[in-house]
Design a protein around this motif. Sequence first.
Motif, mmCIF file in Angstrom:
data_model
loop_
_atom_site.group_PDB
_atom_site.id
_atom_site.type_symbol
_atom_site.label_atom_id
_atom_site.label_comp_id
_atom_site.label_asym_id
_atom_site.label_seq_id
_atom_site.Cartn_x
_atom_site.Cartn_y
_atom_site.Cartn_z
ATOM 1 N N ILE A 284 0.848 -1.207 0.000
ATOM 2 C CA ILE A 284 0.000 0.000 0.000
ATOM 3 C C ILE A 284 0.879 1.251 0.000
ATOM 4 O O ILE A 284 0.615 2.209 -0.733
ATOM 5 N N ALA A 285 1.948 1.217 0.783
ATOM 6 C CA ALA A 285 2.865 2.372 0.802
ATOM 7 C C ALA A 285 3.517 2.547 -0.573
ATOM 8 O O ALA A 285 3.734 3.672 -1.043
ATOM 9 N N ARG A 286 3.815 1.457 -1.227
ATOM 10 C CA ARG A 286 4.430 1.546 -2.566
ATOM 11 C C ARG A 286 3.443 2.131 -3.565
ATOM 12 O O ARG A 286 3.803 2.941 -4.421
ATOM 13 N N ILE A 287 2.192 1.697 -3.466
ATOM 14 C CA ILE A 287 1.177 2.246 -4.380
ATOM 15 C C ILE A 287 1.000 3.745 -4.116
ATOM 16 O O ILE A 287 0.938 4.558 -5.046
ATOM 17 N N GLN A 288 0.970 4.113 -2.833
ATOM 18 C CA GLN A 288 0.834 5.536 -2.482
ATOM 19 C C GLN A 288 1.990 6.347 -3.080
ATOM 20 O O GLN A 288 1.790 7.426 -3.655
ATOM 21 N N ALA A 289 3.200 5.835 -2.961
ATOM 22 C CA ALA A 289 4.368 6.566 -3.473
ATOM 23 C C ALA A 289 4.259 6.747 -4.989
ATOM 24 O O ALA A 289 4.580 7.819 -5.531
ATOM 25 N N GLU A 290 3.788 5.721 -5.667
ATOM 26 C CA GLU A 290 3.663 5.816 -7.125
ATOM 27 C C GLU A 290 2.558 6.807 -7.521
ATOM 28 O O GLU A 290 2.707 7.579 -8.473
ATOM 29 N N VAL A 291 1.455 6.780 -6.778
ATOM 30 C CA VAL A 291 0.361 7.726 -7.042
ATOM 31 C C VAL A 291 0.863 9.161 -6.840
ATOM 32 O O VAL A 291 0.599 10.056 -7.655
ATOM 33 N N ASP A 292 1.628 9.373 -5.784
ATOM 34 C CA ASP A 292 2.170 10.711 -5.508
ATOM 35 C C ASP A 292 3.121 11.158 -6.618
ATOM 36 O O ASP A 292 3.101 12.319 -7.047
ATOM 37 N N ALA A 293 3.946 10.228 -7.071
ATOM 38 C CA ALA A 293 4.922 10.574 -8.123
ATOM 39 C C ALA A 293 4.188 10.931 -9.422
ATOM 40 O O ALA A 293 4.563 11.884 -10.116
ATOM 41 N N ASN A 294 3.135 10.186 -9.720
ATOM 42 C CA ASN A 294 2.367 10.455 -10.945
ATOM 43 C C ASN A 294 1.697 11.824 -10.877
ATOM 44 O O ASN A 294 1.695 12.596 -11.839
ATOM 45 N N TRP A 295 1.150 12.149 -9.708
ATOM 46 C CA TRP A 295 0.491 13.456 -9.517
ATOM 47 C C TRP A 295 1.511 14.593 -9.675
ATOM 48 O O TRP A 295 1.253 15.589 -10.351
ATOM 49 N N ALA A 296 2.681 14.404 -9.065
ATOM 50 C CA ALA A 296 3.720 15.441 -9.155
ATOM 51 C C ALA A 296 4.138 15.634 -10.620
ATOM 52 O O ALA A 296 4.345 16.772 -11.079
ATOM 53 N N TYR A 297 4.225 14.538 -11.354
ATOM 54 C CA TYR A 297 4.622 14.615 -12.758
ATOM 55 C C TYR A 297 3.569 15.362 -13.588
ATOM 56 O O TYR A 297 3.891 16.245 -14.392
ATOM 57 N N LEU A 298 2.292 15.036 -13.326
ATOM 58 C CA LEU A 298 1.220 15.725 -14.054
ATOM 59 C C LEU A 298 1.228 17.219 -13.752
ATOM 60 O O LEU A 298 0.985 18.050 -14.631
ATOM 61 N N LYS A 299 1.505 17.550 -12.504
ATOM 62 C CA LYS A 299 1.542 18.981 -12.147
ATOM 63 C C LYS A 299 2.674 19.695 -12.896
ATOM 64 O O LYS A 299 2.518 20.834 -13.332
ATOM 65 N N GLN A 300 3.780 18.994 -13.065
ATOM 66 C CA GLN A 300 4.880 19.589 -13.829
ATOM 67 C C GLN A 300 4.475 19.797 -15.288
ATOM 68 O O GLN A 300 4.766 20.835 -15.880
ATOM 69 N N LEU A 301 3.797 18.812 -15.843
ATOM 70 C CA LEU A 301 3.343 18.950 -17.233
ATOM 71 C C LEU A 301 2.367 20.121 -17.361
ATOM 72 O O LEU A 301 2.420 20.906 -18.305
ATOM 73 N N ALA A 302 1.469 20.234 -16.373
ATOM 74 C CA ALA A 302 0.485 21.323 -16.403
ATOM 75 C C ALA A 302 1.176 22.678 -16.253
ATOM 76 O O ALA A 302 0.742 23.678 -16.835
ATOM 77 N N ALA A 303 2.279 22.700 -15.488
ATOM 78 C CA ALA A 303 3.006 23.972 -15.281
ATOM 79 C C ALA A 303 3.657 24.437 -16.575
ATOM 80 O O ALA A 303 3.838 25.637 -16.797
ATOM 81 N N LEU A 304 3.985 23.526 -17.466
ATOM 82 C CA LEU A 304 4.582 23.915 -18.753
ATOM 83 C C LEU A 304 3.634 24.819 -19.511
ATOM 84 O O LEU A 304 4.002 25.780 -20.146
ATOM 85 N N ARG A 305 2.342 24.462 -19.449
ATOM 86 C CA ARG A 305 1.329 25.263 -20.129
ATOM 87 C C ARG A 305 1.211 26.626 -19.463
ATOM 88 O O ARG A 305 1.178 27.659 -20.125
#
Length: 307
Positions: A284-305
């Motif tokens: 569960i902790a591993r899934i949480q870490a991956e979900v967090d990493a994906n969210w952070a990545y999407l936010k970076q992509l959104a910041a490009l715009r």
Amino acid sequence: MATTLKTLTDEEFVAPGRAGCNGCGAVIAARMATKVLGRNTLMANATGCMCVNYGYAGAPKFPFIHTLFENAAAIISGMDAGLRSLHKRDDVNLVVLAGDGGTTDIGLQALSGAVERGHRFLYICYDNEGYMNTGVQRSGATPYGAKTTTTPVGGDRLGEPRPLERRKDMVRLLAAHGIPYAATASIAHPLDYIRKVERAIAIDGSSYIHVLSPCSPGWGFAENMTIKIARLAVETHFFPIYEVEDGRWYRLTIKAERKKAVEEYLRLQGRFSHLFSERYRDEIARIQAEVDANWAYLKQLAALRAG
Ligand SMILES: Cc1ncc(C[n+]2csc(CCOP(=O)(O)OP(=O)(O)O)c2C)c(N)n1
Ligand code: SF4
């Protein structure tokens, strides 16, 4: 003028009497979309639960074709070409409706080709994260750790075994094609979803919407929990809601800063129940870490715009 929940039509575009399970997320997803699309629609539906719901037991008020898994996007391409040659293309919405099995796996080649050719159509994938119509087999969209009939738990197996969170990400995959518009959506955020359908269908080119569609028997939750589960998927960032224009410009359309831990989402679903045993606790902790990493990545992509 953009549709609001108040101006959304009361008309139903599929007659009552469907054969789906109570609380089916896919039926809700399709119903919301058809209220935007209206009668002036031709729908190609890859085989799966919605063919049973609409094609056999239901009665859509628009022409409806039950296609094979592999050729839904090819059939809609032919319709686009045919209507153009008759100078009738502007009169009709061309829509594919397909499950995640028919989209992430078996229909992917036809979809990729149709988008590459730039056909004008909207492809809606209702994602119930498995081949549900045939009894819950895993698909390319099944999340890590989920129990299905082809990813059982026991011995060394913990359910869907791929590396963490490596579900095929269809929106990013289509963004890589340079598709004019692609988005995720949730039945728990109907206004966001219907506006995306409205926007997508107006585009003179290909568009894609990937809508998470919880499935009570396949995921193992009570049938009155469908919307709660869909909402939690967004609130925990397990299923982020965003759109991409021209394959480049990302925007988070539901900016849920995380209020809830992913554990809260997993706990409500029988397909993840084994993760709560001592043996799999670390997962569960591993899934949480991956979900967090994906969210952070999407936010970076959104910041490009934004930048
Ligand atoms: C080529 C082929 N293989 C298998 C089947 C049997 N089949 C019918 S529906 C279905 C499941 C479809 O899964 P998905 O696309 O995710 O839609 P869902 O059932 O979840 O709505 C399968 C395997 C089929 N019709 N055609
Ligand atoms: S099995 Fe799942 S997707 Fe299929 S009709 Fe039932 S709830 Fe809907």
